[in-house]
Write a protein that holds these residues in place. Structure first.
Motif, PDB file in Angstrom:
ATOM      1  N   PHE A 107      -8.001 -28.187   3.406  1.00 38.47           N
ATOM      2  CA  PHE A 107      -7.676 -27.991   3.852  1.00 38.47           C
ATOM      3  C   PHE A 107      -7.604 -29.227   5.028  1.00 38.47           C
ATOM      4  N   PRO A 108      -6.806 -30.511   4.818  1.00 37.10           N
ATOM      5  CA  PRO A 108      -7.239 -31.109   6.133  1.00 37.10           C
ATOM      6  C   PRO A 108      -6.884 -31.145   8.027  1.00 37.10           C
ATOM      7  N   LEU A 109      -8.230 -31.226   8.493  1.00 39.46           N
ATOM      8  CA  LEU A 109      -8.221 -31.118   9.872  1.00 39.46           C
ATOM      9  C   LEU A 109      -7.704 -29.687  10.148  1.00 39.46           C
ATOM     10  N   MET A 110      -8.393 -29.192   9.529  1.00 40.59           N
ATOM     11  CA  MET A 110      -8.078 -27.545   9.936  1.00 40.59           C
ATOM     12  C   MET A 110      -6.024 -27.595   9.346  1.00 40.59           C
ATOM     13  N   MET A 111      -5.544 -28.168   9.240  1.00 36.65           N
ATOM     14  CA  MET A 111      -4.367 -27.877   8.892  1.00 36.65           C
ATOM     15  C   MET A 111      -3.670 -26.956   7.523  1.00 36.65           C
ATOM     16  N   GLU A 112      -2.866 -25.827   8.311  1.00 37.87           N
ATOM     17  CA  GLU A 112      -1.988 -24.773   6.961  1.00 37.87           C
ATOM     18  C   GLU A 112      -0.966 -24.983   7.173  1.00 37.87           C
ATOM     19  N   GLU A 113      -0.680 -25.115   5.469  1.00 40.51           N
ATOM     20  CA  GLU A 113       1.187 -25.174   5.707  1.00 40.51           C
ATOM     21  C   GLU A 113       1.388 -23.593   4.500  1.00 40.51           C
ATOM     22  N   TYR A 114       2.075 -22.721   4.286  1.00 36.44           N
ATOM     23  CA  TYR A 114       2.008 -21.656   3.620  1.00 36.44           C
ATOM     24  C   TYR A 114       3.376 -21.780   2.987  1.00 36.44           C
ATOM     25  N   ILE A 115       3.609 -21.301   1.788  1.00 36.08           N
ATOM     26  CA  ILE A 115       4.485 -21.310   0.880  1.00 36.08           C
ATOM     27  C   ILE A 115       4.562 -19.319   0.708  1.00 36.08           C
ATOM     28  N   GLU A 116       6.277 -19.506  -0.071  1.00 36.37           N
ATOM     29  CA  GLU A 116       6.380 -18.176  -0.253  1.00 36.37           C
ATOM     30  C   GLU A 116       6.415 -18.408  -2.109  1.00 36.37           C
ATOM     31  N   LEU A 117       5.403 -17.524  -2.480  1.00 34.61           N
ATOM     32  CA  LEU A 117       5.841 -17.110  -4.315  1.00 34.61           C
ATOM     33  C   LEU A 117       6.514 -15.898  -4.340  1.00 34.61           C
ATOM     34  N   GLU A 118       7.012 -15.691  -5.468  1.00 31.75           N
ATOM     35  CA  GLU A 118       8.198 -14.917  -6.301  1.00 31.75           C
ATOM     36  C   GLU A 118       7.182 -13.788  -5.657  1.00 31.75           C
ATOM     37  N   HIS A 119       7.361 -12.674  -5.232  1.00 36.63           N
ATOM     38  CA  HIS A 119       6.836 -11.122  -5.893  1.00 36.63           C
ATOM     39  C   HIS A 119       5.266 -11.814  -5.030  1.00 36.63           C
ATOM     40  N   LEU A 120       4.876 -11.720  -4.117  1.00 36.55           N
ATOM     41  CA  LEU A 120       3.579 -12.551  -2.812  1.00 36.55           C
ATOM     42  C   LEU A 120       3.508 -12.825  -1.806  1.00 36.55           C
ATOM     43  N   ASP A 121       2.795 -12.297  -0.914  1.00 35.36           N
ATOM     44  CA  ASP A 121       3.010 -12.261   0.430  1.00 35.36           C
ATOM     45  C   ASP A 121       3.314 -13.738   0.611  1.00 35.36           C
ATOM     46  N   GLN A 122       2.877 -14.826   1.642  1.00 34.39           N
ATOM     47  CA  GLN A 122       3.077 -15.869   1.648  1.00 34.39           C
ATOM     48  C   GLN A 122       1.086 -16.586   1.763  1.00 34.39           C
ATOM     49  N   LYS A 123       0.966 -17.211   1.074  1.00 38.08           N
ATOM     50  CA  LYS A 123       0.164 -18.040   0.511  1.00 38.08           C
ATOM     51  C   LYS A 123      -0.687 -19.261   1.116  1.00 38.08           C
ATOM     52  N   PRO A 124      -1.500 -19.767   1.833  1.00 39.65           N
ATOM     53  CA  PRO A 124      -2.020 -20.904   2.303  1.00 39.65           C
ATOM     54  C   PRO A 124      -2.119 -22.085   1.430  1.00 39.65           C
ATOM     55  N   MET A 125      -1.342 -23.283   1.066  1.00 42.76           N
ATOM     56  CA  MET A 125      -1.015 -24.406  -0.155  1.00 42.76           C
ATOM     57  C   MET A 125      -1.986 -25.303   0.699  1.00 42.76           C
ATOM     58  N   PRO A 126      -3.187 -25.848  -0.181  1.00 45.72           N
ATOM     59  CA  PRO A 126      -4.009 -26.765   0.123  1.00 45.72           C
ATOM     60  C   PRO A 126      -3.214 -28.152   0.065  1.00 45.72           C
ATOM     61  N   PHE A 127      -3.403 -29.226   0.924  1.00 45.44           N
ATOM     62  CA  PHE A 127      -3.245 -30.368   0.814  1.00 45.44           C
ATOM     63  C   PHE A 127      -3.821 -31.034  -0.484  1.00 45.44           C
ATOM     64  N   GLN A 128      -2.812 -32.112  -1.191  1.00 48.86           N
ATOM     65  CA  GLN A 128      -3.852 -32.852  -1.624  1.00 48.86           C
ATOM     66  C   GLN A 128      -3.657 -34.358  -1.380  1.00 48.86           C
ATOM     67  N   ARG A 129      -4.288 -34.959  -2.152  1.00 44.81           N
ATOM     68  CA  ARG A 129      -5.366 -35.868  -1.785  1.00 44.81           C
ATOM     69  C   ARG A 129      -5.703 -37.458  -3.312  1.00 44.81           C
ATOM     70  N   GLY A 130      -5.268 -38.038  -3.218  1.00 48.23           N
ATOM     71  CA  GLY A 130      -5.702 -39.008  -4.955  1.00 48.23           C
ATOM     72  C   GLY A 130      -6.405 -40.132  -4.627  1.00 48.23           C
ATOM     73  N   ALA A 131      -7.471 -40.147  -4.989  1.00 44.33           N
ATOM     74  CA  ALA A 131      -8.807 -41.591  -5.229  1.00 44.33           C
ATOM     75  C   ALA A 131      -8.809 -41.828  -6.693  1.00 44.33           C
ATOM     76  N   ILE A 132      -9.637 -43.103  -6.709  1.00 42.55           N
ATOM     77  CA  ILE A 132     -10.258 -43.420  -8.123  1.00 42.55           C
ATOM     78  C   ILE A 132     -11.542 -43.203  -8.128  1.00 42.55           C
ATOM     79  N   VAL A 133     -12.063 -42.989  -9.265  1.00 44.44           N
ATOM     80  CA  VAL A 133     -13.347 -42.855  -9.558  1.00 44.44           C
ATOM     81  C   VAL A 133     -14.456 -44.175  -9.907  1.00 44.44           C
ATOM     82  N   SER A 134     -15.173 -44.150  -8.275  1.00 45.93           N
ATOM     83  CA  SER A 134     -15.815 -45.242  -8.140  1.00 45.93           C
ATOM     84  C   SER A 134     -17.030 -45.847  -9.028  1.00 45.93           C
ATOM     85  N   MET A 135     -17.469 -44.628  -9.375  1.00 42.60           N
ATOM     86  CA  MET A 135     -19.340 -45.019 -10.393  1.00 42.60           C
ATOM     87  C   MET A 135     -19.718 -43.206  -9.869  1.00 42.60           C
ATOM     88  N   ILE A 136     -20.290 -43.296 -11.160  1.00 37.84           N
ATOM     89  CA  ILE A 136     -20.744 -42.024 -12.102  1.00 37.84           C
ATOM     90  C   ILE A 136     -22.205 -42.080 -11.774  1.00 37.84           C
TER      91      ILE A 136
END
Length: 131
Positions: free
Chosen positions: A28-57
């Protein structure tokens, strides 16, 4: 769920995750929240998704090439391989670099430098195989 010993967890990461692999992390970047409605459930916060490449393990951290912001820390890092999703780490932070902006005051000829922190795009995660 069954208990997996340390050696099995380490093998899971080594066998499936590799340098150059694409991963995703959630938060949840910078305290941002977006809510979605799921069937038979109250609104739930939806996290943001980012992508990256593994550079080192390493044994103590994963280093990812991808922009991370405040609010992703503690979020899962996952990858998809052979039709399955795998947890490979937990976001722990990102590398900042100090930058200096040099400016001059037009009337007094004084130097007015500004210093700020820039996100380098290097993200750190703790491997999921660590206790």
């Amino acid at each position: 769920l069954h208990r997996v010993d340390r050696r099995q967890r380490q093998m899971c990461i080594r066998d499936r995750l590799h340098i150059g692999q694409h991963v995703h992390f959630l938060g949840f970047p910078l305290m941002m929240e977006e809510y979605i409605e799921l069937e038979h459930l109250d609104q739930k916060p939806m996290p943001f998704q980012r992508g990256a490449i593994v550079s080192m393990i390493t044994s103590s951290k994963l280093i990812l090439d991808g922009i991370n912001n405040v609010g992703f820390s503690g979020g899962p890092v996952v990858f998809y391989k052979n039709g399955k999703h795998f947890l490979c780490g937990i976001i722990s932070g990102y590398k900042e670099e100090l930058k200096v902006v040099e400016m001059a005051d037009e009337y007094f000829q004084n130097e007015l430098d500004a210093i700020y922190k820039e996100n380098t795009g290097i993200t750190y995660a703790c491997p999921a195989n660590k206790r």
